[in-house]
Write a protein that holds these residues in place. Sequence first.
Motif, short mmCIF file in Angstrom:
data_model
loop_
_atom_site.label_atom_id
_atom_site.label_comp_id
_atom_site.label_asym_id
_atom_site.label_seq_id
_atom_site.Cartn_x
_atom_site.Cartn_y
_atom_site.Cartn_z
N ALA A 181 -0.70 -8.03 2.39
CA ALA A 181 -2.14 -7.86 2.58
C ALA A 181 -2.51 -6.39 2.66
CB ALA A 181 -2.58 -8.60 3.85
N ALA A 182 -1.64 -5.60 3.33
CA ALA A 182 -1.91 -4.17 3.46
C ALA A 182 -1.81 -3.48 2.10
CB ALA A 182 -0.91 -3.55 4.44
N GLU A 183 -0.84 -3.88 1.31
CA GLU A 183 -0.69 -3.29 -0.02
C GLU A 183 -1.90 -3.60 -0.89
OE1 GLU A 183 2.93 -4.65 -1.67
OE2 GLU A 183 4.23 -3.56 -0.27
N LEU A 184 -2.38 -4.85 -0.78
CA LEU A 184 -3.57 -5.21 -1.56
C LEU A 184 -4.79 -4.40 -1.11
CD1 LEU A 184 -3.19 -9.10 -1.74
CD2 LEU A 184 -3.04 -7.51 -3.65
N GLU A 185 -4.92 -4.22 0.18
CA GLU A 185 -6.04 -3.43 0.69
C GLU A 185 -5.93 -1.98 0.23
OE1 GLU A 185 -9.51 -2.45 2.52
OE2 GLU A 185 -8.65 -4.45 2.18
N GLU A 186 -4.71 -1.46 0.29
CA GLU A 186 -4.50 -0.09 -0.17
C GLU A 186 -4.74 0.03 -1.67
OE1 GLU A 186 -0.90 3.28 -0.29
OE2 GLU A 186 -0.64 1.40 0.84
N GLY A 187 -4.28 -0.96 -2.42
CA GLY A 187 -4.51 -0.94 -3.85
C GLY A 187 -5.98 -1.02 -4.20
N ARG A 188 -6.72 -1.84 -3.45
CA ARG A 188 -8.17 -1.92 -3.69
C ARG A 188 -8.84 -0.58 -3.41
NH1 ARG A 188 -12.54 -5.08 -4.28
NH2 ARG A 188 -11.33 -6.98 -4.59
N GLU A 189 -8.44 0.06 -2.31
CA GLU A 189 -9.04 1.35 -1.99
C GLU A 189 -8.73 2.38 -3.07
OE1 GLU A 189 -7.50 2.36 1.81
OE2 GLU A 189 -8.75 0.90 2.91
N GLU A 190 -7.49 2.37 -3.54
CA GLU A 190 -7.11 3.31 -4.60
C GLU A 190 -7.88 3.00 -5.89
OE1 GLU A 190 -2.93 3.07 -5.03
OE2 GLU A 190 -2.46 4.16 -3.18
#
Length: 817
Positions: A121-130
Motif C-alpha cells: 500500500a505504501a509503495e502504491l501511495e508513493e508511486g501515485r505521488e511520484e
Amino acid sequence: MAELLYRLGRASAHRARTVIAIWVSLLVASGAAFFLFSGELEGGFSIPGTPTDEVTQLLAQEFSGMDGGSGAVVYRTEDGSELTDEQREAIVDRAERAADLPGVSEAVDPFATEVERAEGAAELEEGREEAEAGQELLDAARAAAEADGTLEQTAGAFEGQQAELDAGMERIEQGEALMEMSSELGMVSEDGDTAMVMIAFTDQQMDVPQETRDAVMAVFEGDPVPGTTVDFNSDLAQSLPTLFGPAEVVGVVVAAVVLVVMLGTLVGAGLPLLTALVGVGIATLVAMSLSGVLEMASVTPILGLMLGLAVGIDYALFIINRHRRQLKQGVEVQESIGLANGTAGNAVVFAGTTVLIALLGLNLTGIGFLGLMGTMGAVAIAIAVIVAVTLVPALLSLIGASILSRRERARLAERASAGGATAAEAVRPMSNGSALLRAAVAVAALVVVALPALDLRLGMPDGSSEPTDSTQYRAHTIVEEEFNAGSNGTLLVIGRLTGGPDEESAELNAERDQALIAEEIYAFDDVAAVAPIATSDDFAYAAFQVVPVDGPTSESTERLVHNLRELEPIKGTGVLGVAGVASGNIDISETLNDALPTYLTVVVGMSLVILLLVFRSVFVPVVATLGFILSFFASLGGVVAVYQWGWLGGLIGLENSGPVLNFLPTILAGILFGLAMDYMLFIGTGMREAFVHGAPSRTAVVQGFRAGRSVVTAAAIIMISVFGGFVFSHSVMISSIGFALAFGVLIDAFVVRMLLVPALMHLAGDAAWWLPRWLDRLLPDIDVEGASLENRHLHAQEAEKGTESEPELADSTAERS
C-alpha cells in the motif's frame, strides 16, 4: 427355500456346539484381520469428475503445489488485548516449525503477510505521488514549450512521456483497486488480538493423512503461546465419529427391555442381543479390515453397525417368536426349531434380501463412496441373515424349553392334560367409516410432516455444526467474528488469460487480465474479497482467492459458485473454474441430488415387483409402495425440521442447524425401503394367508393384523431404540442418519403399515387380492411364510402321534405373522 431352511435349522440345532464354534472362530478371525490389515478412515468425501475435481486437476498441471489441501490455526489473546511482540514471535516460530513437517508445503506467517500488504500500500501511495509529480512536471514543460513556440518540435517527446505516465498510473490504479478488493483477506484482525496461520499440505484435501494433521496440531497445541488460546478449523481438526458410545448403549438397553417384556424371560431376551452382537461384530471388523486397501469414509462402518445391530435383533426375534408360539401349541423342540427356521426364517431371508438388494443398488448411482457404504451395509445385512438361520437355531437347541417362562410352560402342561383345545377368538372387521377416518388421518399426518421436505437443502457439515465446546466450532466462530463468514470457506478460482506472442507481452497482458477478472468477480454482491494469488509459468492461467460474503454452507455461497462458473470475464477465454472445500461440497451435494430420482425410481420399481411376487395382487404392491413413498418424504420432512430448521434440536443435543447431510436422502431411501418391505411382509402375508384359507377379505385383514402386530411393534421399537441411540452422537453426520432411520421406522411401522395399509385393504375388500389370470400363470409361487412346509411337517408329526392335527393347524393359521 423353506424346506432347505427347515433342514438347515434342524442340522444347526443337532450340531449346536459345532455351529457356535464356527461363529466364534469367524469372530476371532475378523478381529485378527482388523488388527493386521485395518487402515485409516477418511474424514471427508469426494466424487471424481465433478467441476471442482476438474479444476483441482488443472491446478495440479498449471500451478505447482496449489492443488494441495489446507487448514487454519487460529490464535487469540485470552484477555482480548493486542498480541504482543513476544507472542507474535512465538506464533511465527511455531509456524516455521510446522512448515518443516513432512507433508506440509507451507505455513504462512500472518504478520509477514500483513507487513507485505502494508508495504504494498505504501509503495502504491508513493508511486501515485511520484506519478502525480511527474505529471505536474510534464504539464509545466509542455506549457513552457507552448509559450516559447517549441511545442510543435517537442510534441513527440511529450507524447511518449505522457504515454509512460498514463501506463504507470494505470498500473497504480489497478494495484489500488486490487488492494481495495482484497482488503477483507487479512490474517490478523483489525484490533490485533487474533491471528490466523494458514497451513498448506502437499496432498489434496481428502488425501491428507490424519497423522500429518495431528503432527501440525501438536506443534501449536503442544507448545502453547502464553496468554493466548489456539484452535483449529474443521479442515485441520477432523473429528472422526466413534463406533460405539454411551448413547448407543442406552439404545441397546431399551431394546433389551422390549425383548424382556415381549419374550418374558431373560434368556429369551439375551439371545437376540447376543446373536446380533456376534453378527455386527464380524461385519464391522471385516469392514474396518478393508479400510487399509479401500478409501473408506468414517461413517461407512458405523452405518453397517447401525443396520447390523437393528436387523440382527429383529431377525432373531422373528424366528424366536415363531418358535415360542409353536412350543405353546405343543410342537416338539427340535421340530419347532426346524419349522421356525423354515417359516419365519424363510421370511427373514426374503426380507433381508430386499434390504440387501436396495443397499447394493446404491452402486447404481455411480458415486464411489456411496456405493461402498451400500456394499458394507449389505455385508452387515447378509451376515445378520446367516446368523439368524444358523446360530439362532443352535442356541435355541441348547436353551430348549427354557425359552418359555415358567408360567408359559405350566400353561402348556395344563393344555396338554386338557386335550389341547383352545377357544377361537372372535374376529370382527372394522367399519367402513372407521377405515375411512384412519386412512384420512394417516395420509393427512404424513403429508403435514413431509411438508418441510420442500425446503430441503443438501450440504456437508462444517465447523458451525460441531459441538460448541469443540476446537472446530471455536475456530469457525472466531474467524467469522474477527474476519469474515466467508473466510471459513474461501474459493479458489482459475481463469484463462489472453497470453501474447512472446513472454514479455504475455506477462504484461497477464497483469491487465488479472485486474479485469478480479473486477468482474468483485462485482458480485456475494463476494466480500478477491485477490490474484498466482499465474501459471506460461501466463496462460491466473488463480484467485475469493472470499464469499457468507459461510461455506449458505445459499448465497452456493449461488456464487454457480454464477462464477457461468462468468466469462474476457471474451473468448472461456468461463471461470471454481475449486475449494466449499465448492467441492456443493458439487457432491448436487451430484447426489441428481442421482436420487433415478435411485428412487429403481427402488420403487423393485418394490412393486417384489410385492407382486409375494402377494400375487395388483392393489397391495401399489398401496405398499405409495406408503413407502409417503414415509420416505415424511422422514425427510422430520430431518429438515430438526436439523435444517433447528426445531426441537435442543432435545437431542443439536446446538446448531444447517443443511441436511448430502447423501442422507439416498441412504435413507435404500434402507427405509428394505425395512418397510420387512414390515409389509410380516403384516401383509398374514392377511393373505387368512384370505387364501377362506376368511372373508375384510375379516382376513383383521386376522393378519392381529397375528403380526405384536412382533412388528416389538421389532419397530427395537429398531427405533437402536437407531435412536445414534441420534445423540457428537457427529452431526451420525446423528442425522440415526434420526432419519429412527423417525422413518416410526412413521412407516406405526402410521403406514399398522394404520394406513389395513384401512385401505379393508376399503378395497375382495379387489385387494385381484390379479389378472394371465399374470397369475406367469408369476412363480413364492411361499414366503412357508405354509406348505408347516402343513407337510405338522401333519406328519401329528400322524406319528396318532392325533388329529386340524385344530392346531387352524390355530397356527389364525396366529400366523
